[in-house]
Each structure stands twice: as C-alpha cells, then as structure tokens.
Design a protein around this motif. Structure first.
Motif, PDB file in Angstrom:
ATOM      1  N   HIS A  73      -0.748 -34.129  13.416  1.00 24.98           N
ATOM      2  CA  HIS A  73      -0.908 -35.428  14.077  1.00 24.98           C
ATOM      3  C   HIS A  73      -0.614 -36.622  13.172  1.00 24.98           C
ATOM      4  O   HIS A  73      -0.357 -37.719  13.682  1.00 24.98           O
ATOM      5  N   VAL A  74      -0.614 -36.426  11.857  1.00 25.43           N
ATOM      6  CA  VAL A  74      -0.283 -37.524  10.955  1.00 25.43           C
ATOM      7  C   VAL A  74       1.222 -37.667  10.766  1.00 25.43           C
ATOM      8  O   VAL A  74       1.746 -38.783  10.693  1.00 25.43           O
ATOM      9  N   VAL A  75       1.937 -36.561  10.708  1.00 27.65           N
ATOM     10  CA  VAL A  75       3.376 -36.604  10.443  1.00 27.65           C
ATOM     11  C   VAL A  75       4.149 -37.493  11.428  1.00 27.65           C
ATOM     12  O   VAL A  75       5.043 -38.241  11.002  1.00 27.65           O
ATOM     13  N   PRO A  76       3.863 -37.480  12.738  1.00 27.30           N
ATOM     14  CA  PRO A  76       4.591 -38.400  13.625  1.00 27.30           C
ATOM     15  C   PRO A  76       4.464 -39.865  13.212  1.00 27.30           C
ATOM     16  O   PRO A  76       5.411 -40.647  13.403  1.00 27.30           O
ATOM     17  N   GLU A  77       3.318 -40.230  12.633  1.00 22.60           N
ATOM     18  CA  GLU A  77       3.156 -41.605  12.145  1.00 22.60           C
ATOM     19  C   GLU A  77       4.008 -41.832  10.901  1.00 22.60           C
ATOM     20  O   GLU A  77       4.538 -42.928  10.690  1.00 22.60           O
ATOM     21  N   MET A  78       4.140 -40.818  10.061  1.00 23.88           N
ATOM     22  CA  MET A  78       4.988 -40.923   8.876  1.00 23.88           C
ATOM     23  C   MET A  78       6.453 -41.035   9.270  1.00 23.88           C
ATOM     24  O   MET A  78       7.238 -41.745   8.626  1.00 23.88           O
ATOM     25  N   VAL A 125      -9.134 -34.932  15.876  1.00 23.50           N
ATOM     26  CA  VAL A 125      -8.119 -35.280  14.875  1.00 23.50           C
ATOM     27  C   VAL A 125      -7.110 -36.251  15.478  1.00 23.50           C
ATOM     28  O   VAL A 125      -6.738 -37.263  14.862  1.00 23.50           O
ATOM     29  N   GLU A 126      -6.677 -35.957  16.691  1.00 24.80           N
ATOM     30  CA  GLU A 126      -5.706 -36.824  17.361  1.00 24.80           C
ATOM     31  C   GLU A 126      -6.265 -38.231  17.543  1.00 24.80           C
ATOM     32  O   GLU A 126      -5.571 -39.231  17.298  1.00 24.80           O
ATOM     33  N   ALA A 127      -7.535 -38.325  17.944  1.00 22.03           N
ATOM     34  CA  ALA A 127      -8.165 -39.627  18.140  1.00 22.03           C
ATOM     35  C   ALA A 127      -8.317 -40.374  16.814  1.00 22.03           C
ATOM     36  O   ALA A 127      -8.130 -41.595  16.747  1.00 22.03           O
ATOM     37  N   MET A 128      -8.669 -39.662  15.758  1.00 27.27           N
ATOM     38  CA  MET A 128      -8.826 -40.280  14.444  1.00 27.27           C
ATOM     39  C   MET A 128      -7.516 -40.869  13.955  1.00 27.27           C
ATOM     40  O   MET A 128      -7.461 -42.004  13.464  1.00 27.27           O
ATOM     41  N   VAL A 129      -6.432 -40.102  14.080  1.00 22.78           N
ATOM     42  CA  VAL A 129      -5.132 -40.580  13.626  1.00 22.78           C
ATOM     43  C   VAL A 129      -4.675 -41.768  14.467  1.00 22.78           C
ATOM     44  O   VAL A 129      -4.138 -42.755  13.931  1.00 22.78           O
ATOM     45  N   LYS A 181      13.448 -34.160  10.148  1.00 26.39           N
ATOM     46  CA  LYS A 181      12.789 -35.271  10.832  1.00 26.39           C
ATOM     47  C   LYS A 181      12.633 -36.497   9.941  1.00 26.39           C
ATOM     48  O   LYS A 181      12.663 -37.621  10.406  1.00 26.39           O
ATOM     49  N   ILE A 182      12.407 -36.250   8.669  1.00 25.23           N
ATOM     50  CA  ILE A 182      12.235 -37.355   7.728  1.00 25.23           C
ATOM     51  C   ILE A 182      13.324 -37.248   6.672  1.00 25.23           C
ATOM     52  O   ILE A 182      13.291 -36.372   5.819  1.00 25.23           O
ATOM     53  N   PHE A 183      14.287 -38.141   6.738  1.00 27.78           N
ATOM     54  CA  PHE A 183      15.431 -38.047   5.842  1.00 27.78           C
ATOM     55  C   PHE A 183      15.146 -38.686   4.490  1.00 27.78           C
ATOM     56  O   PHE A 183      15.823 -38.410   3.516  1.00 27.78           O
ATOM     57  N   ALA A 184      14.151 -39.583   4.456  1.00 30.32           N
ATOM     58  CA  ALA A 184      13.737 -40.141   3.175  1.00 30.32           C
ATOM     59  C   ALA A 184      12.843 -39.117   2.480  1.00 30.32           C
ATOM     60  O   ALA A 184      12.724 -37.974   2.918  1.00 30.32           O
ATOM     61  N   LEU A 185      12.193 -39.526   1.409  1.00 25.88           N
ATOM     62  CA  LEU A 185      11.388 -38.600   0.624  1.00 25.88           C
ATOM     63  C   LEU A 185      10.171 -38.126   1.410  1.00 25.88           C
ATOM     64  O   LEU A 185       9.379 -38.908   1.887  1.00 25.88           O
ATOM     65  N   GLY A 225      -1.792 -50.027  11.279  1.00 24.44           N
ATOM     66  CA  GLY A 225      -0.386 -50.300  11.552  1.00 24.44           C
ATOM     67  C   GLY A 225       0.591 -49.259  11.067  1.00 24.44           C
ATOM     68  O   GLY A 225       1.762 -49.254  11.466  1.00 24.44           O
ATOM     69  N   ARG A 226       0.134 -48.311  10.233  1.00 21.68           N
ATOM     70  CA  ARG A 226       1.021 -47.283   9.696  1.00 21.68           C
ATOM     71  C   ARG A 226       0.180 -46.231   8.989  1.00 21.68           C
ATOM     72  O   ARG A 226      -0.993 -46.443   8.710  1.00 21.68           O
TER      73      ARG A 226
END
Length: 196
Positions: A123-128, A70-74, A175-179, A82-83
């Motif tokens: 593992h996806v949330v850090p990218e968000m 999963v980590e490698a995929m993300v 951690k995420i102050f936006a939506l 890029g995001r």
C-alpha cells in the motif's frame, strides 16, 4: 540542505526505544515522519515530543496484520503529508518458540512479521510511484541465519523477510524508473551488513 529535506517517512512499529531514535534521526535530516504503531500511548508521546518546535510527526494507529488498517494508515499519511518517500518496516512480534509452537502462535507471528510487512509495501509503493522514487527498509535479524534454541518461529519469519526484500526491487523495476531501493538491515550485536 539536509539529506531527507521535504521527504516523508512511514515507520511501522517501535514508537519508543530504538524506533523512537529512528523517527528522531529522520526529523533531524529534514524529513516528516508517520508513526505507525498500535501502541497509542507511546505513539502519541513520541508525536508530541517531535512536534515541540514544529509539526513534523503524525501518529497513526494501525495493526499491520489487518489490510484495511494498513490501507487506511497509508491513505491518512498521504493526505496529511502530501507524499510518501520512505517505508521503514520495524513492526514485529517476538514469539520465541521452538517446534512446540501452536498454530495460533505461528499464525500471529506470520500475520505481523511477514504479512504485515508485505501489506505495508503493497500500500505504500503506489504513493512512491506518484513521487517517482522511494526506499523500502526492512529490519530483519541475525536470527535469520544464526541457530538459536527456542527461536524457530521468530527466526523463520526473519528469513522470509530477507528473501522477500531481495525480490521487491525486481517487482518494481518497471513501475519506478528512478531509484528504487529495498534495503535489509539486520539487527543484533555488531550487525551492520546492508543488502540492496
């Protein structure tokens, strides 16, 4: 401008069928998609179909029950696109067993349906966070709340997912102050309820 113009969505599992329709819908709305699936043939076929006019899809093989995978995929998705803005947790195994389910069957269905979804979120949330917003969509099932014979193992995992996604926004609020959205989409006949 399309609703998801410039966004990147990772969708786990379902490289064909209803999952393929999910990829197509994202692309039609301007997003690029990452096809995260362990069905290599279906994944590459869907990737090729979506990339006919322009490169909008990336196939990434993954077994979501394995954290390193999963980590490698993300990581690959983020480097290539890029995001990451959206995660759709579609992947699941359907082990329809009652109280006779073996330890091995319980372990497999929990590893994929519960731990797999948790690992994808982890593992996806850090990218968000880098983007400043994001959406986690988890596909659950009416089986989580409707009693069915020979369905104890599967239904149990779907109920866990229901509860897990209620608490995800609370964990991410600082951690995420936006939506930050965490949606539950029950699947099944006439199942249209969405929790946020």
């Amino acid at each position: 401008m399309s609703k998801f113009h410039g966004a990147v969505a990772i969708v786990s599992g379902r490289a064909k069928g209803v999952g393929k329709a999910t990829y197509q819908a994202f692309v039609q709305q301007g997003a690029r998609v990452v096809i995260a699936d362990n069905d290599e043939l279906a994944g590459k076929q869907t990737e090729a179909a979506l990339n006919q006019s322009e490169e909008v899809a990336l196939y990434a093989w993954v077994d979501i029950a394995l954290e390193e995978g999963v980590e490698a995929m993300v990581r690959r998705a983020a480097l290539h696109c890029g995001r990451v803005d959206v995660l759709v947790n579609w992947a699941a195994v359907f082990i329809m067993r009652g109280i006779e389910a073996t330890v091995e069957e319980w372990q497999r269905i929990m590893d994929v349906n519960v731990m797999g979804q948790a690992l994808c979120v982890k593992h996806v949330v850090p990218e968000m966070i880098k983007v400043g917003k994001g959406a986690v969509v988890s596909i659950t099932s009416i089986s989580s709340s409707i009693a069915q014979p020979h369905c104890v193992s599967y239904s149990a995992t779907k109920e866990v997912i229901m509860n897990m996604n209620i608490f995800i926004p609370l964990c991410l609020a600082e951690k995420i102050f936006a939506l930050m959205r965490s949606l539950l989409v029950p699947s099944g006949p006439k199942a249209t309820r969405v929790r946020s």
